[in-house]
Enzyme design. Structure first.
Site, PDB file in Angstrom:
ATOM      1  CB  CYS A 113      -0.950   0.006   1.193  1.00  0.00           C
ATOM      2  SG  CYS A 113      -2.108  -1.370   1.196  1.00  0.00           S
ATOM      3  CG  HIS A 241      -3.214   3.451   2.400  1.00  0.00           C
ATOM      4  ND1 HIS A 241      -3.594   3.039   1.148  1.00  0.00           N
ATOM      5  CD2 HIS A 241      -3.350   2.376   3.218  1.00  0.00           C
ATOM      6  CE1 HIS A 241      -3.930   1.759   1.209  1.00  0.00           C
ATOM      7  NE2 HIS A 241      -3.788   1.344   2.452  1.00  0.00           N
ATOM      8  CG  ASN A 271      -6.533  -0.826   1.434  1.00  0.00           C
ATOM      9  OD1 ASN A 271      -5.855  -0.427   0.494  1.00  0.00           O
ATOM     10  ND2 ASN A 271      -6.014  -1.283   2.561  1.00  0.00           N
TER      11      ASN A 271
HETATM   12  O1  UT7 Z   1      -3.645  -1.289   3.806  1.00  0.00           O
HETATM   13  C1  UT7 Z   1      -2.923  -1.575   4.951  1.00  0.00           C
HETATM   14  C2  UT7 Z   1      -3.519  -0.917   6.089  1.00  0.00           C
HETATM   15  N1  UT7 Z   1      -4.677  -1.639   6.574  1.00  0.00           N
HETATM   16  C3  UT7 Z   1      -5.132  -1.288   7.732  1.00  0.00           C
HETATM   17  O2  UT7 Z   1      -4.562  -0.386   8.298  1.00  0.00           O
HETATM   18  C4  UT7 Z   1      -6.303  -2.004   8.366  1.00  0.00           C
HETATM   19  C5  UT7 Z   1      -6.266  -1.731   9.844  1.00  0.00           C
HETATM   20  N2  UT7 Z   1      -7.306  -2.370  10.604  1.00  0.00           N
HETATM   21  C6  UT7 Z   1      -8.614  -1.998  10.536  1.00  0.00           C
HETATM   22  O3  UT7 Z   1      -8.996  -1.151   9.739  1.00  0.00           O
HETATM   23  C7  UT7 Z   1      -9.568  -2.578  11.540  1.00  0.00           C
HETATM   24  O4  UT7 Z   1      -8.842  -3.249  12.539  1.00  0.00           O
HETATM   25  C8  UT7 Z   1     -10.577  -3.589  10.910  1.00  0.00           C
HETATM   26  C9  UT7 Z   1     -11.562  -2.831  10.035  1.00  0.00           C
HETATM   27  C10 UT7 Z   1      -9.818  -4.620  10.087  1.00  0.00           C
HETATM   28  C11 UT7 Z   1     -11.349  -4.289  12.018  1.00  0.00           C
HETATM   29  O5  UT7 Z   1     -12.019  -3.328  12.824  1.00  0.00           O
HETATM   30  P1  UT7 Z   1     -11.905  -3.404  14.411  1.00  0.00           P
HETATM   31  O6  UT7 Z   1     -12.736  -2.326  14.925  1.00  0.00           O
HETATM   32  O7  UT7 Z   1     -10.438  -3.399  14.739  1.00  0.00           O
HETATM   33  O8  UT7 Z   1     -12.606  -4.784  14.734  1.00  0.00           O
HETATM   34  P2  UT7 Z   1     -11.996  -6.117  15.372  1.00  0.00           P
HETATM   35  O9  UT7 Z   1     -11.048  -6.773  14.428  1.00  0.00           O
HETATM   36  O10 UT7 Z   1     -11.515  -5.811  16.756  1.00  0.00           O
HETATM   37  O11 UT7 Z   1     -13.297  -6.974  15.488  1.00  0.00           O
HETATM   38  C12 UT7 Z   1     -14.412  -6.578  16.309  1.00  0.00           C
HETATM   39  C13 UT7 Z   1     -15.521  -7.577  16.105  1.00  0.00           C
HETATM   40  C14 UT7 Z   1     -15.062  -9.030  16.203  1.00  0.00           C
HETATM   41  O12 UT7 Z   1     -16.109  -9.755  16.786  1.00  0.00           O
HETATM   42  P3  UT7 Z   1     -16.067 -10.138  18.337  1.00  0.00           P
HETATM   43  O13 UT7 Z   1     -14.800 -10.951  18.524  1.00  0.00           O
HETATM   44  O14 UT7 Z   1     -16.036  -8.847  19.065  1.00  0.00           O
HETATM   45  O15 UT7 Z   1     -17.309 -10.931  18.518  1.00  0.00           O
HETATM   46  C15 UT7 Z   1     -14.929  -9.440  14.767  1.00  0.00           C
HETATM   47  O16 UT7 Z   1     -15.076 -10.826  14.586  1.00  0.00           O
HETATM   48  O17 UT7 Z   1     -16.057  -7.412  14.775  1.00  0.00           O
HETATM   49  C16 UT7 Z   1     -16.054  -8.692  14.119  1.00  0.00           C
HETATM   50  N3  UT7 Z   1     -15.865  -8.476  12.696  1.00  0.00           N
HETATM   51  C17 UT7 Z   1     -16.883  -8.294  11.838  1.00  0.00           C
HETATM   52  N4  UT7 Z   1     -18.216  -8.254  12.018  1.00  0.00           N
HETATM   53  C18 UT7 Z   1     -18.966  -8.049  10.941  1.00  0.00           C
HETATM   54  C19 UT7 Z   1     -14.699  -8.417  12.006  1.00  0.00           C
HETATM   55  N5  UT7 Z   1     -14.942  -8.188  10.710  1.00  0.00           N
HETATM   56  C20 UT7 Z   1     -16.288  -8.124  10.583  1.00  0.00           C
HETATM   57  C21 UT7 Z   1     -17.144  -7.906   9.484  1.00  0.00           C
HETATM   58  N6  UT7 Z   1     -18.472  -7.873   9.707  1.00  0.00           N
HETATM   59  N7  UT7 Z   1     -16.693  -7.728   8.232  1.00  0.00           N
END
Ligand code: UT7
Length: 314
Positions: A113, A241, A271
């Protein structure tokens, strides 16, 4: 001598995939979750005939047309990509041939990226050493090919596309300052679990989202400030980005720059990896937000981890 952005171009695949479309395919997700946690509403996904090289060539063709240049005016082609159509040769030579750019340096650059910001520095170096006067720099990725469509933690985040810039030697600024970084110790936060030298497969994208989120905020804000300090300039526009609107908002807050001065395309594109910054730059240049003479801060972060920023007088 400076390296100046003469013009930009873009290409987005025809197929629009909404968050509801992903849920309708049986993925355990919702439009509400994706919007709230990422700001993404839809993304473009490449279909038949839309390859990384074809998208890159289309973006490059538009940049040439907007610069009022024939392909013969380009000395070098750089394609920043993680998703080449073939393992070899480079996507850049396919683009060179497709556009009719005469023989000269043509190569791919792999910084995921961060590829477009890395490419700006490499193009600037080619120009400063006299190896080229005009460089066509393209960020192009068909990241959908690397997604595990059963993994809701990654597949909802990405889209496909290409963005391009014609860079040329100029007496007027130009690229003011840039810094590039990588830290291979953090590779486990975002990587493909395969490749030609190991599994013999392409692999799928794997991510530790929350930790990557924190790294993205701190690294982009820090390198953005470092570059503005080095340039001795304030940013009229930040073009970050586009991974997650919450990351972008946090970076803007740390830099003390209001969101009204930040270009965002993440809602519509998701992204797009190396294409993300040039697509956002093109969108803001094409609709007149970004004006000639303004200072732009480009800031990127991606797998590697890689990160970097560039201050550019547009
Ligand atoms: O290009 C390189 C740069 N990329 C990035 O910088 C990405 C950085 N990371 C992020 O943008 C975020 O961490 C994500 C969007 C990937 C995830 O968001 P988050 O707020 O950090 O959520 P999380 O991973 O802590 O997950 C929270 C909950 C989990 O459920 P439980 O364990 O709380 O029950 C996940 O399983 O959300 C759940 N979850 C989803 N639910 C519905 C994760 N993905 C999804 C989804 N739909 N697509």
């Amino acid at each position: 001598m400076f390296t100046r952005i003469a013009a930009t171009g873009h290409f987005l695949p025809a197929q629009v995939v909404t968050n509801d479309d992903l849920a309708a395919r049986g993925l355990d997700t919702s439009d509400a979750w994706i919007r709230q946690r990422t700001g993404i509403e839809r993304r473009r996904i490449a279909g038949g005939g839309e390859t990384t090289a074809s998208m890159a060539a289309a973006a490059g063709r538009e940049a040439l047309a907007r610069a009022g240049l024939e392909p013969g005016a380009i000395d070098a082609v750089i394609v920043a990509t993680t998703t080449p159509d073939r393992t070899f040769p480079a996507t850049a030579v396919e683009v060179q041939a497709a556009l009719g750019v005469p023989p000269g340096p043509a190569f791919d650059l792999q910084a995921v990226c961060s590829g477009f910001v890395y490419g700006l520095v490499v193009a600037d170096s080619l120009i400063k050493t006299g190896a080229a006067r005009r460089v066509l720099l393209i960020g192009a990725d068909r990241f959908s090919a690397l997604l595990d469509w059963t993994d809701r933690g990654t597949c909802v985040l990405f889209g496909d596309g290409a963005g391009a810039a014609v860079l040329e030697a100029s007496d007027t600024p130009g690229l003011l300052a840039a810094r590039l970084y990588a830290d291979g110790r953090k590779t486990g936060l975002l990587y493909a679990d395969g490749g030609p030298g190991s599994t013999g497969t392409v692999g799928k994208a794997r991510m530790v989202g929350p930790e990557l989120f924190r790294e993205a905020v701190s690294s982009m804000a820090a390198v953005g400030q470092e570059v503005l300090d080095a340039a001795g300039a304030a940013a009229d526009w930040v073009i970050p980005h586009q991974a997650n609107i919450r990351i972008i908002e946090a970076v803007a807050q740390r830099l003390g720059i209001p969101m009204a001065r930040v270009v965002t395309t993440v809602a519509n594109h998701g992204n797009t990896s190396a294409a993300s910054i040039p697509l956002a730059l093109h969108a803001a240049a094409a609709d007149g937000r970004v004006q000639r003479g303004q200072t732009l801060l480009l800031a990127a972060m991606g797998a590697g981890l890689t990160w970097g920023a560039a201050a550019v007088r547009f």
